[in-house]
Design a protein around this motif. Structure first.
Motif, mmCIF file in Angstrom:
data_model
loop_
_atom_site.group_PDB
_atom_site.id
_atom_site.type_symbol
_atom_site.label_atom_id
_atom_site.label_comp_id
_atom_site.label_asym_id
_atom_site.label_seq_id
_atom_site.Cartn_x
_atom_site.Cartn_y
_atom_site.Cartn_z
ATOM 1 N N GLY A 12 0.796 -1.222 0.000
ATOM 2 C CA GLY A 12 0.000 0.000 0.000
ATOM 3 C C GLY A 12 0.826 1.269 0.000
ATOM 4 N N GLY A 13 2.160 1.155 0.008
ATOM 5 C CA GLY A 13 2.999 2.343 -0.108
ATOM 6 C C GLY A 13 3.766 2.728 1.131
ATOM 7 N N TYR A 14 3.788 1.859 2.144
ATOM 8 C CA TYR A 14 4.579 2.116 3.344
ATOM 9 C C TYR A 14 5.928 1.405 3.248
ATOM 10 N N ILE A 15 6.901 1.925 3.960
ATOM 11 C CA ILE A 15 8.173 1.222 4.120
ATOM 12 C C ILE A 15 8.279 0.762 5.570
ATOM 13 N N LEU A 16 8.866 -0.396 5.756
ATOM 14 C CA LEU A 16 9.115 -0.905 7.099
ATOM 15 C C LEU A 16 10.449 -0.334 7.562
ATOM 16 N N GLU A 17 10.377 0.685 8.382
ATOM 17 C CA GLU A 17 11.576 1.420 8.789
ATOM 18 C C GLU A 17 12.430 0.636 9.778
ATOM 19 N N SER A 18 11.780 0.041 10.789
ATOM 20 C CA SER A 18 12.557 -0.649 11.821
ATOM 21 C C SER A 18 11.709 -1.716 12.505
ATOM 22 N N VAL A 19 12.405 -2.714 13.042
ATOM 23 C CA VAL A 19 11.759 -3.782 13.807
ATOM 24 C C VAL A 19 12.603 -4.073 15.043
ATOM 25 N N GLN A 20 11.931 -4.169 16.182
ATOM 26 C CA GLN A 20 12.592 -4.548 17.433
ATOM 27 C C GLN A 20 12.044 -5.889 17.901
ATOM 28 N N PRO A 21 12.780 -6.995 17.731
ATOM 29 C CA PRO A 21 12.334 -8.286 18.281
ATOM 30 C C PRO A 21 12.452 -8.273 19.810
ATOM 31 N N VAL A 22 11.488 -8.901 20.472
ATOM 32 C CA VAL A 22 11.463 -8.944 21.936
ATOM 33 C C VAL A 22 11.155 -10.367 22.394
ATOM 34 N N GLY A 23 12.006 -10.890 23.262
ATOM 35 C CA GLY A 23 11.787 -12.222 23.825
ATOM 36 C C GLY A 23 11.443 -12.123 25.297
ATOM 37 N N GLN A 24 10.236 -11.644 25.604
ATOM 38 C CA GLN A 24 9.876 -11.530 27.028
ATOM 39 C C GLN A 24 9.421 -12.867 27.602
ATOM 40 N N PHE A 25 9.091 -13.833 26.725
ATOM 41 C CA PHE A 25 8.830 -15.197 27.190
ATOM 42 C C PHE A 25 10.143 -15.973 27.093
ATOM 43 N N ARG A 26 11.024 -15.679 28.013
ATOM 44 C CA ARG A 26 12.380 -16.220 27.960
ATOM 45 C C ARG A 26 12.376 -17.750 27.896
ATOM 46 N N TRP A 27 13.262 -18.289 27.063
ATOM 47 C CA TRP A 27 13.470 -19.735 26.888
ATOM 48 C C TRP A 27 12.261 -20.429 26.243
ATOM 49 N N THR A 28 11.367 -19.644 25.623
ATOM 50 C CA THR A 28 10.258 -20.248 24.894
ATOM 51 C C THR A 28 10.363 -19.862 23.425
ATOM 52 N N THR A 29 9.490 -20.447 22.613
ATOM 53 C CA THR A 29 9.462 -20.125 21.182
ATOM 54 C C THR A 29 8.489 -18.996 20.877
ATOM 55 N N HIS A 30 7.924 -18.384 21.913
ATOM 56 C CA HIS A 30 6.966 -17.289 21.737
ATOM 57 C C HIS A 30 7.738 -15.982 21.591
ATOM 58 N N VAL A 31 7.592 -15.320 20.451
ATOM 59 C CA VAL A 31 8.374 -14.128 20.117
ATOM 60 C C VAL A 31 7.449 -12.943 19.864
ATOM 61 N N GLU A 32 7.844 -11.781 20.336
ATOM 62 C CA GLU A 32 7.086 -10.552 20.115
ATOM 63 C C GLU A 32 7.968 -9.527 19.411
ATOM 64 N N LEU A 33 7.352 -8.441 18.984
ATOM 65 C CA LEU A 33 8.112 -7.428 18.251
ATOM 66 C C LEU A 33 7.355 -6.111 18.246
ATOM 67 N N ALA A 34 8.075 -5.037 17.943
ATOM 68 C CA ALA A 34 7.484 -3.724 17.698
ATOM 69 C C ALA A 34 8.126 -3.166 16.445
ATOM 70 N N ALA A 35 7.299 -2.655 15.520
ATOM 71 C CA ALA A 35 7.798 -2.192 14.232
ATOM 72 C C ALA A 35 7.252 -0.799 13.919
ATOM 73 N N VAL A 36 7.978 -0.089 13.083
ATOM 74 C CA VAL A 36 7.566 1.249 12.660
ATOM 75 C C VAL A 36 7.505 1.298 11.129
ATOM 76 N N PHE A 37 6.356 1.720 10.595
ATOM 77 C CA PHE A 37 6.161 1.908 9.157
ATOM 78 C C PHE A 37 5.993 3.397 8.887
ATOM 79 N N ARG A 38 6.496 3.836 7.733
ATOM 80 C CA ARG A 38 6.302 5.223 7.310
ATOM 81 C C ARG A 38 5.796 5.266 5.872
ATOM 82 N N ARG A 39 4.887 6.199 5.629
ATOM 83 C CA ARG A 39 4.359 6.383 4.296
ATOM 84 C C ARG A 39 5.432 6.979 3.393
ATOM 85 N N VAL A 40 5.638 6.378 2.234
ATOM 86 C CA VAL A 40 6.660 6.853 1.279
ATOM 87 C C VAL A 40 6.190 8.170 0.678
#
Length: 404
Positions: free
Chosen positions: A376-404
């Motif tokens: 739709g015209g956005y760029i994925l500027e950045s992604v921060q992976p987060v493993g708050q469920f330590r030692w598990t396979t459950h993964v979270e993240l926070a990302a920032v998109f910007r309109r080109v």
């Protein structure tokens, strides 16, 4: 040309198995391990294979990856995100190193209890099984939660019938541990007095029973709250809360700079206001949430705080914000459930809002939605992976998109 040893474990797969250079999956292996030569079933440990800190591993289903060292686990968390994006042909400008929450920091957990003859077992169930591992130690639970395990085992022993499963759901709140017991039969004066004494002796913030007809509070000397950005919000029994305070701070920090210039922004799938309250001071923030109990709690907290925060009881799967509504804002934040937010993302892709912050607990559904935004015209500027469920396979993240 250098050929990689085909028996060498080179990475961890999404479900935690090690994968050799020639594609074989090896349970309970770590990167750098090697299969014994000659096709044997044995494993030669490498530098990244460590002794697990918990004696219940690997039978306990609370963890899957205690046998890998910290750098390998951080790589696994990051690779889960980059792998999902690669599968959708989406490129991120920056993928930050994974943030991993420390041991003994989990502030929310659901344990199971069941009687087997005279013994009562209380703990996590084995993965893919109904077998309950009787918890005698835990390397992930916050000490305040683990301190309840032994007293809770004693409380439940006379209250749980043979082969009858009970759930004990615990959350660490502003006022202490909020405990919800599901499947417990506690009728009569003696049972009521026993529950009250247990709550008092263990300093519970609240004790709630749910026998299948909805939660019934048995003990709550003061209103139970959780706080975001200094604002105390009423906490419904075992409502959603980020698994660790550390992980919550990492997710909030990852989108803070992107939202800082926005004078007016929207928080979609807002929950109790984790992001709206932490980042909304001095801003006009619109929030949308489908769960009625969370909406009422957020309204109460927002009203007492005096924030410029509007709370809308709205199901964004059935009634997403449309482009003309979206474009009233300087930025959008969304934090959907594991299924993602396809219906809302389709509308975001047609809007012109300059910044979208996306918090996800599922790299797969996030990558699918990210592809729609990029198309739709956005760029994925950045992604921060987060493993708050330590030692598990459950993964979270926070990302920032910007309109080109």
């Amino acid at each position: 040309m250098v050929l990689t040893d085909p028996d060498l474990v080179v990475r961890l797969a999404a479900k935690g198995d090690g994968v050799t250079a020639d594609g074989r999956h090896v349970p309970m292996s770590a990167p750098g391990d090697r299969l014994e030569p000659g096709g044997g079933a044995g494993l030669i440990r490498g530098a990244h294979h460590v002794d697990p800190p918990c004696r219940h591993f690997p039978l306990c289903g609370g963890c899957q990856l205690q046998h890998v060292d910290d750098p390998s686990f951080a790589d696994f968390v990051r690779d889960r995100v980059t792998g999902a994006l690669a599968g959708q042909a989406v490129a991120a400008g920056v993928v930050h190193p994974a943030h991993v929450s420390p041991p003994h920091s989990r502030r929310r957990a659901s344990l199971r209890a069941a009687r087997f003859g005279k013994a009562l077992h209380l703990g996590f169930a084995s993965e893919g099984s109904h077998r309950i591992i009787d918890m005698m130690m835990c390397s992930i639970l916050h000490p305040a939660l683990f301190a309840l395990v032994a007293p809770l085992r004693a409380l439940l022993h006379p209250m749980v019938g043979d082969r009858r499963a009970v759930h004990a759901r615990m959350t660490l709140t502003d006022r202490g541990v909020d405990l919800v017991l599901e499947g417990v039969d506690a009728e009569g004066l003696a049972a009521t007095e026993m529950l009250t004494r247990f709550a008092q002796d263990n300093g519970l913030a609240r004790l709630t029973l749910d026998d299948g007809y909805g939660p019934q509070t048995r003990w709550e000397p003061d209103p139970v709250t959780v706080s975001f950005g200094g604002v105390a919000v009423p906490f419904p029994p075992f409502a959603f809360l980020q698994a660790t305070a550390d992980g919550e701070a990492a997710l909030v920090g990852a989108v803070c700079d992107a939202l800082a210039p926005a004078a007016r922004w929207a928080d979609l799938f807002a929950g109790l206001g984790t992001f709206a309250l932490a980042l909304g001071e001095g801003k006009a923030v619109y929030t949308a949430e489908a769960a009625r109990d969370l909406v009422l709690a957020l309204k109460s907290g927002a009203n007492r705080s005096g924030r410029r925060l509007a709370v809308d009881h709205r199901d964004l799967f059935r009634r997403p914000l449309m482009p003309e509504e979206i474009d009233r804002f300087d930025a959008i934040l969304l934090d959907p459930p594991r299924a993602g937010a396809r219906e809302q993302v389709l509308q975001l892709a047609q809007a012109s809002v300059p910044v979208i912050a996306y918090v996800s607990c599922n790299p797969g559904s996030f990558a699918r939605d990210a592809k729609l935004l990029v198309e739709g015209g956005y760029i994925l500027e950045s992604v921060q992976p987060v493993g708050q469920f330590r030692w598990t396979t459950h993964v979270e993240l926070a990302a920032v998109f910007r309109r080109v």
